[in-house]
Design an enzyme around this catalytic site. Structure first.
Site, mmCIF file in Angstrom:
data_model
loop_
_atom_site.group_PDB
_atom_site.id
_atom_site.type_symbol
_atom_site.label_atom_id
_atom_site.label_comp_id
_atom_site.label_asym_id
_atom_site.label_seq_id
_atom_site.Cartn_x
_atom_site.Cartn_y
_atom_site.Cartn_z
ATOM 1 N N ASP A 9 0.859 -1.183 0.000
ATOM 2 C CA ASP A 9 0.000 0.000 0.000
ATOM 3 C C ASP A 9 0.892 1.229 0.000
ATOM 4 O OD1 ASP A 9 -2.328 1.415 -0.083
ATOM 5 O OD2 ASP A 9 -2.831 1.176 2.029
ATOM 6 N N GLU A 50 1.903 3.890 -4.036
ATOM 7 C CA GLU A 50 1.419 2.509 -4.132
ATOM 8 C C GLU A 50 2.357 1.659 -4.988
ATOM 9 O OE1 GLU A 50 -3.342 3.613 -3.687
ATOM 10 O OE2 GLU A 50 -2.387 3.509 -5.671
ATOM 11 N N ASP A 75 -5.123 -2.848 -2.419
ATOM 12 C CA ASP A 75 -6.431 -2.199 -2.511
ATOM 13 C C ASP A 75 -6.440 -1.096 -3.568
ATOM 14 O OD1 ASP A 75 -5.712 0.402 -1.177
ATOM 15 O OD2 ASP A 75 -5.404 -0.909 0.540
ATOM 16 N N ASP A 124 -1.214 -0.943 5.077
ATOM 17 C CA ASP A 124 -1.705 0.417 5.284
ATOM 18 C C ASP A 124 -1.074 1.041 6.521
ATOM 19 O OD1 ASP A 124 -3.839 2.627 4.860
ATOM 20 O OD2 ASP A 124 -4.192 1.980 6.918
ATOM 21 N N HIS A 222 4.677 -22.001 33.439
ATOM 22 C CA HIS A 222 5.598 -22.974 34.022
ATOM 23 C C HIS A 222 5.612 -22.887 35.549
ATOM 24 C CE1 HIS A 222 8.472 -19.804 35.091
ATOM 25 N NE2 HIS A 222 8.186 -19.277 33.899
ATOM 26 N N GLU A 298 9.862 -16.483 26.588
ATOM 27 C CA GLU A 298 9.635 -15.274 27.375
ATOM 28 C C GLU A 298 10.373 -14.087 26.762
ATOM 29 O OE1 GLU A 298 7.959 -13.253 28.910
ATOM 30 O OE2 GLU A 298 7.832 -14.076 30.945
#
Length: 417
Positions: A9, A50, A75, A124, A222, A298
Site C-alpha cells: 500500500d 502505491e 487495494d 496500510d 511454568h 519469554e
C-alpha cells in the site's frame, strides 16, 4: 515451490503531498509474516507511493526466494489492473515504476488480486508509520513498528454475543426466543405490524452462523524456579533456570488436573527449560509428545535479567520508566513488548491454523500468556501490567473461524491448593 503473499500500500497526505509506502511478505502456507518494508518518500501522489510499495514488496519476496510464486494483494484497483495488463499505463511517473516491478520476478511467477482496504490493514499501517516518521524528519524503523500488532488487534465485529463458548448455543437461544415470541391474532391489521416488530427484535439466524468448534489454547505458566519467589526478571536472555523442587511439585499437580479433565489433544512448549520440564510432566501423565514453539519464549529482558524490580529502579530509573510507559521501549540489550507481541501473534496464527477445532496445551511464560489474553480482549498494551499470573496457573482462550476470540479462564490455581 514456495508461495508468498505480498500485500502493499502507499499513501499521500495531500495527493501530491508527504507520502510513504508499506509492504509485507507473508508465507502463504503458514500465514507467518516473513518481511516488512516501509519508507517515507517525500512529496508524491498516492499512485506513485502505491507502486513504490509494490516494488519494495516484490524485492523483499525475491530476497527470500527468487524461485517462489508470488500472489500480490493490493487495494489499489489502478495498480492491480495495470500490472495485470488489463489497463494501459499512461502516467509518465508510473511507467518506470511498473517496469521495475515487472522485472523483479518472471511474469509467470506473479499474480495480482484487488482486495478492499479493510483487508490490507498491515500494509496500510506500515505506510502510515512511514509517513509519521517522515513528519518527524526520520525514516521508518522496523524495530519500532507495531503495524502487524495493530492490524491483528483490529478485531472484526463479533458474530455472536461476547463469551459465547459452546457450539450451537446461539441456535438454542434463537429457538428459545421464538418460543417466547408473543402471539398475534391471525388476520388482524396488527398481525403484519407485530410480526415485523418481532423480527426486528429477535436475533438474526441464531446470532450468526455456527462456526464449529474453536481452536482452544489452554495456557499453562511454568512452575517456579529459584528466581520466581524472589520476583527477579527471568526471560529468554538469562540463565535459563530449571524448575525448583516446588516448581516440580506444581508441574505435577497441574499435570494431574489436566489429565483428570481429559481434554488436551496436543502439547506445545516454549523452548526454555522451565517450560519444557513443566510440559514433560503433563506429557508423562496423558501420553502425548511435546512440540517446541520458539514464538512462545519469554521476553528477553537484556541487562535486567536476574535483577529485581527494585534493583532496576535504583540502577536505571529512566530506562525503567520508559519501559513502563511504552510497549515499544525495551530494556537495554533486550526486547520490547511490541516485539514480543509480534512473534507471539505469529505463533498464535500458526497454531490456530494447525489445530483448528482442537484443544491444545501451551506451556509458556507470563508475557506470552498476558499477550494472548490482551489480544483476545482487544485491550491496549498497558493491560499487560494489570494482570496477575501465578506460577503453574491455567488460563484459556478459544479462537473461532471468523477471527474472533473468547477468554474462558484466567489464572486458575485451584489445582495447587
Amino acid at each position: 515451490m514456495r508461495e508468498f503473499i505480498v500485500e502493499a500500500d502507499g499513501g499521500s497526505r495531500g495527493n501530491p503531498g508527504p507520502a510513504g509506502y508499506g509492504s509485507v511478505v507473508i508465507d502463504a502456507a503458514t500465514g507467518e509474516t516473513l518481511a516488512e518494508a516501509a519508507e517515507y518518500i517525500g512529496v508524491a501522489t498516492n499512485n506513485v507511493a502505491e507502486y513504490k510499495g509494490l516494488v519494495a514488496g516484490l524485492k523483499a519476496a525475491y530476497a527470500l526466494d527468487p524461485t517462489a510464486s508470488v500472489h500480490v494483494r493490493m487495494d489499489s484497483k489502478l495498480v492491480v489492473e495495470q500490472m495485470s495488463g488489463r489497463w494501459k499505463i499512461k502516467h509518465p511517473d508510473m511507467k518506470p515504476l511498473a517496469a521495475e516491478a515487472a522485472r523483479v520476478f518472471p511474469a509467470p511467477q506473479v499474480t495480482y488480486e484487488w482486495i478492499p482496504r479493510e483487508k490490507n490493514k498491515h500494509a496500510d499501517r506500515l505506510a502510515n508509520e512511514a509517513m509519521d516518521a517522515g513528519k518527524r524528519g526520520r525514516q521508518w524503523e522496523a524495530s519500532a513498528s507495531t503495524a502487524e500488532l495493530d492490524a491483528k488487534a483490529s478485531v472484526p465485529v463479533p458474530s455472536g454475543p461476547p463469551g459465547d463458548a459452546a457450539a450451537g448455543a446461539a441456535k438454542a437461544r434463537a429457538a428459545l426466543a421464538e418460543r417466547r415470541a408473543p402471539e398475534v391474532p391471525s388476520g388482524s391489521a396488527a398481525d403484519v405490524r407485530a410480526a415485523g416488530n418481532v423480527a426486528a427484535q429477535a436475533p438474526s439466524a441464531g446470532w450468526g452462523p455456527d462456526l464449529g468448534a474453536p481452536a482452544t489454547f489452554v495456557l499453562l505458566r511454568h512452575g517456579e524456579t529459584a528466581l520466581t519467589p524472589q520476583k527477579r526478571f527471568s526471560g529468554s536472555g538469562g540463565s535459563d533456570p530449571s524448575l525448583s523442587d516446588i516448581g516440580r511439585e506444581q508441574a505435577d499437580r497441574a499435570a494431574a488436573a489436566l489429565a483428570a479433565r481429559g481434554t488436551i489433544q496436543a502439547i506445545v512448549s516454549s523452548p526454555l527449560k522451565r517450560c519444557q520440564e513443566t510440559a514433560q510432566a503433563v506429557a508423562a501423565r496423558i501420553g502425548l509428545d511435546v512440540r517446541i514453539e520458539d514464538g512462545l519464549r519469554e521476553t528477553d529482558f537484556g541487562a535486567w535479567e536476574g535483577l529485581t524490580f527494585g534493583e532496576v529502579r535504583e540502577r536505571q530509573p529512566e530506562e525503567l520508566n520508559a519501559w513502563l510507559s511504552s510497549a515499544k521501549a525495551a530494556p537495554p540489550g533486550g526486547e520490547s513488548f511490541a516485539a514480543v507481541s509480534r512473534r507471539v501473534s505469529a505463533a498464535r496464527d500458526r497454531l490456530t491454523a494447525e489445530y483448528a477445532g482442537r484443544t491444545v496445551l501451551l506451556v509458556t511464560h507470563v508475557t506470552p500468556i498476558k499477550t494472548l489474553v490482551r489480544l483476545a480482549l482487544g485491550a491496549p498494551p498497558e493491560a499487560l501490567f494489570r494482570m496477575e499470573l501465578s506460577a503453574a496457573s491455567l488460563s484459556a482462550v478459544a479462537y473461532y473461524a471468523d477471527g474472533n476470540a473468547s477468554l474462558r479462564l484466567l489464572n486458575e490455581t485451584a489445582h495447587l491448593r
